[in-house]
Design an enzyme around this catalytic site. Structure first.
Site, PDB file in Angstrom:
ATOM      1  N   CYS A 112      48.050  39.961  39.770  1.00  0.00           N
ATOM      2  CA  CYS A 112      47.847  41.374  39.419  1.00  0.00           C
ATOM      3  C   CYS A 112      49.003  41.926  38.576  1.00  0.00           C
ATOM      4  CB  CYS A 112      47.590  42.230  40.658  1.00  0.00           C
ATOM      5  SG  CYS A 112      46.821  43.795  40.210  1.00  0.00           S
ATOM      6  N   HIS A 211      43.162  39.367  43.040  1.00  0.00           N
ATOM      7  CA  HIS A 211      44.015  39.170  44.217  1.00  0.00           C
ATOM      8  C   HIS A 211      43.504  38.020  45.090  1.00  0.00           C
ATOM      9  CE1 HIS A 211      46.945  42.505  44.181  1.00  0.00           C
ATOM     10  NE2 HIS A 211      46.043  43.103  43.423  1.00  0.00           N
ATOM     11  N   GLU A 213      45.142  36.199  47.137  1.00  0.00           N
ATOM     12  CA  GLU A 213      45.745  36.237  48.483  1.00  0.00           C
ATOM     13  C   GLU A 213      44.919  37.105  49.430  1.00  0.00           C
ATOM     14  OE1 GLU A 213      46.563  38.262  46.166  1.00  0.00           O
ATOM     15  OE2 GLU A 213      46.992  40.172  47.131  1.00  0.00           O
TER      16      GLU A 213
END
Ligand code: MN
Length: 239
Positions: A112, A211, A213
């Site tokens: 990001c 994202h 994660e």
């Protein structure tokens, strides 16, 4: 087997309301830590004021996480009213980390804001808001942080095609800024349906606009992406 040490570049935030002290905090979140640990790395946060050269030499890779907008001054543009809050001191810290990691040939993974600050460090520019890119696609989907909300098309022979072995996947999207012009030697690895850049690579630098994660906290689709990064770090360390 010895695990590679992955430096996490923190985000500076204002003091939480629970704290009486008028000081900013340096933070990461559990999803980034989880991604590194699950892929076989040892996470370690590097803090402003540290000896960057020494800390990078002790580490095997570096993660640039999500966070605030990049100050337009960093890529030589006037601030647009649509640009969000920025922190020049943090930008300078992150750019110094990226430059030193490149000098020491340590793998870099950007997520990001990470893709944006990496592209900036390499001389590229950003759209200060998604509307300025002329897109009809909504990229700032804060309502569903763990869910895939748009597709990306993966370039042939990119790190993403090596990882996912397909030319299209769906990803989450929580950004309002994005790459405008790519930095020196930066290769586009994936684009959204509107043509906007969603992933880049250059040597052992990889970065994505979504994202992974956060998606990894729900399902394992993005685990191979973290594993790929950790594998690059092990290669560099020869373990
Ligand atoms: Mn997006």
């Amino acid at each position: 087997m010895e695990k590679p040490i992955i430096l996490i570049a923190p985000e500076e935030v204002e003091k939480p309301s629970s704290s009486a002290f008028p000081f900013s905090w340096q933070i990461t979140n559990e999803a980034y830590i989880n991604g590194i640990v699950r892929a076989g790395g040892d996470p370690l946060m590097i803090l402003p004021g540290a000896d960057i050269k020494r800390m990078i030499s002790l580490a095997d890779g570096i993660l640039l996480q999500g966070g605030a907008d990049v100050d337009p001054e960093c890529y030589g543009e006037e601030r647009n009213t649509l640009c969000g809050k920025t922190n020049k001191r943090e930008d300078n810290f992150h750019i110094a980390l990226i430059r030193e990691a490149i000098t020491q040939k340590k793998p870099i993974f950007g997520i990001c804001r990470g893709i944006q600050i990496i592209n900036t460090a390499l001389g590229g520019t950003l759209y200060q808001d998604e509307s300025l890119s002329g897109t009809a696609l909504e990229h700032k989907r804060l309502d569903s942080p763990l869910e895939a909300v748009h597709k990306i098309s993966i370039e042939k022979d990119s790190f993403l095609s090596e990882i996912f072995k397909t030319d299209s996947i769906s990803v989450n999207s929580l950004h309002h800024q994005m790459i405008k012009s790519t930095g020196e030697g930066v290769i586009v690895a994936a684009r959204a349906e509107d043509g906007n850049i969603e992933a880049i690579e250059k040597g052992n630098i990889i970065a994505v606009q979504w994202h992974p994660e956060a998606m990894l906290m729900k399902e394992d689709l993005m685990l191979p992406l973290f594993k790929y990064f950790i594998k690059q770090c092990k290669k560099e360390k020869n373990i």
